[in-house]
Design an enzyme around this catalytic site. Structure first.
Site, short mmCIF file in Angstrom:
data_model
loop_
_atom_site.label_atom_id
_atom_site.label_comp_id
_atom_site.label_asym_id
_atom_site.label_seq_id
_atom_site.Cartn_x
_atom_site.Cartn_y
_atom_site.Cartn_z
N GLU A 235 0.81 -1.23 0.00
CA GLU A 235 0.00 0.00 0.00
C GLU A 235 0.84 1.28 0.00
O GLU A 235 0.60 2.19 0.79
CB GLU A 235 -0.99 -0.02 1.16
N GLU B 41 -5.64 -10.83 -1.69
CA GLU B 41 -6.49 -10.67 -0.49
C GLU B 41 -7.97 -10.70 -0.87
O GLU B 41 -8.76 -9.86 -0.43
CB GLU B 41 -6.16 -9.34 0.21
O1 9MR Z 1 -7.29 -8.42 8.07
C1 9MR Z 1 -6.31 -7.67 8.77
C2 9MR Z 1 -6.87 -7.21 10.12
O2 9MR Z 1 -7.11 -8.33 10.95
C3 9MR Z 1 -5.88 -6.28 10.80
O3 9MR Z 1 -6.48 -5.74 11.97
C4 9MR Z 1 -5.48 -5.15 9.87
C5 9MR Z 1 -4.38 -4.31 10.49
O4 9MR Z 1 -3.22 -5.05 10.66
O5 9MR Z 1 -4.99 -5.66 8.64
C6 9MR Z 1 -5.93 -6.46 7.94
O6 9MR Z 1 -5.35 -6.92 6.73
C7 9MR Z 1 -5.07 -5.91 5.75
C8 9MR Z 1 -3.85 -6.34 4.98
O7 9MR Z 1 -2.78 -6.58 5.86
C9 9MR Z 1 -3.47 -5.29 3.94
N1 9MR Z 1 -4.57 -5.00 3.07
C10 9MR Z 1 -5.84 -4.67 3.73
C11 9MR Z 1 -6.19 -5.78 4.72
C12 9MR Z 1 -7.55 -5.52 5.33
O8 9MR Z 1 -7.52 -4.33 6.06
#
Ligand code: 9MR
Length: 384
Positions: free
Chosen positions: A174, A280
């Site tokens: 990101e 994802e």
């Molecule tokens: O699904 C993840 C969630 O459990 C966490 O709280 C969050 C912060 O670490 O990250 C989420 O995963 C993200 C991923 O790492 C990057 N792309 C967006 C995902 C959804 O927010």
């Protein structure tokens, strides 16, 4: 005059190109297509997991402690996925809560992958979210050179520890603004400028020259300005021989994103020659503005019709991937959370939704069967 002629030629060429891509997608999505009414399929062999139906690696993102504590979750993980990503266990905030490294969860995850013969995908080395405060404090005391040193130490230590075990990494996650084509003004960017991306890939490659290195971001399948910005960065990196091998489309999709838009973006990405990972995947019904608590509850219940529409969307998506991404660039399709009980979507957007392929009881939804149909369908470019 000549310029006007060239411009109109260019416009005509782009239109023809778009038509070809759209018709390719339309053809692929309707090729061997079941009508909505025919889904879910009664003929699905329930004994085969998704990855066994597929030449494409099929992944699931998990929390290792949650999986080990829940037999049903564990069974569907083992049965359906050939690749595993960590939802959070491999993030910097998990490995480096304070200034000491903690690899306990990653080691557990790796042991699970080795025991069950799964590919372990590393998500993620650098991200702006959840960056430990102490790192930011150090930086403000000691300046950019110390940030570069910290970044190098972190990447080298983590990638070296799992050299040959973690086969691929989301090196930068990101790095672009939520919308549009600009770099996100993250801690890393503010300290080191855009060069942080190049440095991060070089440090990761030095630590494990065989690891497949990805840039990963969201909305690349729908925001062409963002996609163009990322593709520009990729071509600049390639010109400098920076070891970047893959592009991750996160694919946090919405039901109302047209397949034609996704196909167009995917084709542009595949044309880079990079590995393409749907990293994802989930498909939300309700709208949102991409930010925390930014959901808009339009649908309050999941109707039978909605289930079938979602099944068709999942099917079309996998057909599109198989038709547009050349076989040797198909790095895989990974589901995020993959069940409606654990999905990040509900707490994050603060709404109820049903974005995944397993329901709240961890039973397969029509979406699961739609996706499986897409994997099984005969397609000229696949070996199935
Ligand atoms: O699904 C993840 C969630 O459990 C966490 O709280 C969050 C912060 O670490 O990250 C989420 O995963 C993200 C991923 O790492 C990057 N792309 C967006 C995902 C959804 O927010």
């Amino acid at each position: 005059m000549i310029i006007r002629f060239l411009n109109s030629m260019l416009r005509a060429t782009s239109t023809i190109y778009l038509l070809i891509v759209f018709s390719l997608c339309f053809h692929s999505c309707n090729n061997d297509n079941a009508s909505i009414e025919q889904l879910p399929t009664a003929h699905l062999n329930q004994n085969k997991g998704l990855h066994e139906l597929s030449t494409i690696p099929i992944g699931g993102a998990i929390s290792i402690n949650k999986v080990l504590a829940d037999e049903k979750l564990k069974d569907i993980t083992i049965k359906n996925f050939s690749s595993i990503s960590a939802t959070n266990d491999m993030k910097m905030y998990s490995i480096l809560r304070d200034s000491t490294y903690s690899f306990e969860k990653v080691d557990k995850l790796l042991a699970f992958c080795e025991e069950h013969d799964k590919r372990l995908f590393g998500h993620t080395l650098l991200w702006h979210y959840g960056l430990p405060q102490w790192i930011q404090d150090e930086a403000s005391k000691n300046g950019a050179a110390s940030v570069d040193k910290f970044m190098k130490d972190y990447i080298s230590k983590v990638v070296t520890k799992y050299k040959g075990k973690v086969v691929a990494w989301d090196v930068v996650n990101e790095g672009f603004e939520t919308s549009g084509g600009d770099y996100r003004k993250t801690f890393w960017y503010n300290q080191l400028g855009a060069a942080y991306v190049e440095k991060a890939f070089r440090y990761a490659h030095e630590a494990d020259p065989d690891a497949v290195l990805f840039y990963n971001d969201f909305n690349l399948e729908r925001d062409t300005a963002k996609l163009n910005g990322v593709l520009k960065m990729i071509s600049e990196l390639k010109e400098k021989d920076v070891p970047i091998h893959g592009l991750g489309f996160q694919m946090h999709l919405r039901m109302d994103i047209p397949d034609s838009t996704i196909a167009y973006c995917l084709k542009k990405a595949a044309d880079t020659g990079l590995q393409i990972h749907f990293s994802e995947l989930d498909i939300i019904f309700n709208k949102h503005n991409d930010s925390k608590d930014g959901g808009e509850q339009q649908y309050t219940e999941l109707t039978e019709e909605m289930k079938l529409q979602q099944a068709e969307k999942y099917k079309n998506l996998v057909l599109m991937y198989r038709n547009i991404v050349p076989l040797d660039q198909q790095y895989g399709i990974t589901f995020w959370d993959f069940n409606d009980r654990d999905t990040w979507i509900k707490p994050f957007f603060n709404i109820n939704d049903w974005p995944t392929i397993f329901d709240e009881n961890l039973d397969p939804k029509p979406a699961y069967h739609g996706f499986a149909d897409g994997l099984k369908s005969k397609s000229p470019k696949t070996k199935i």
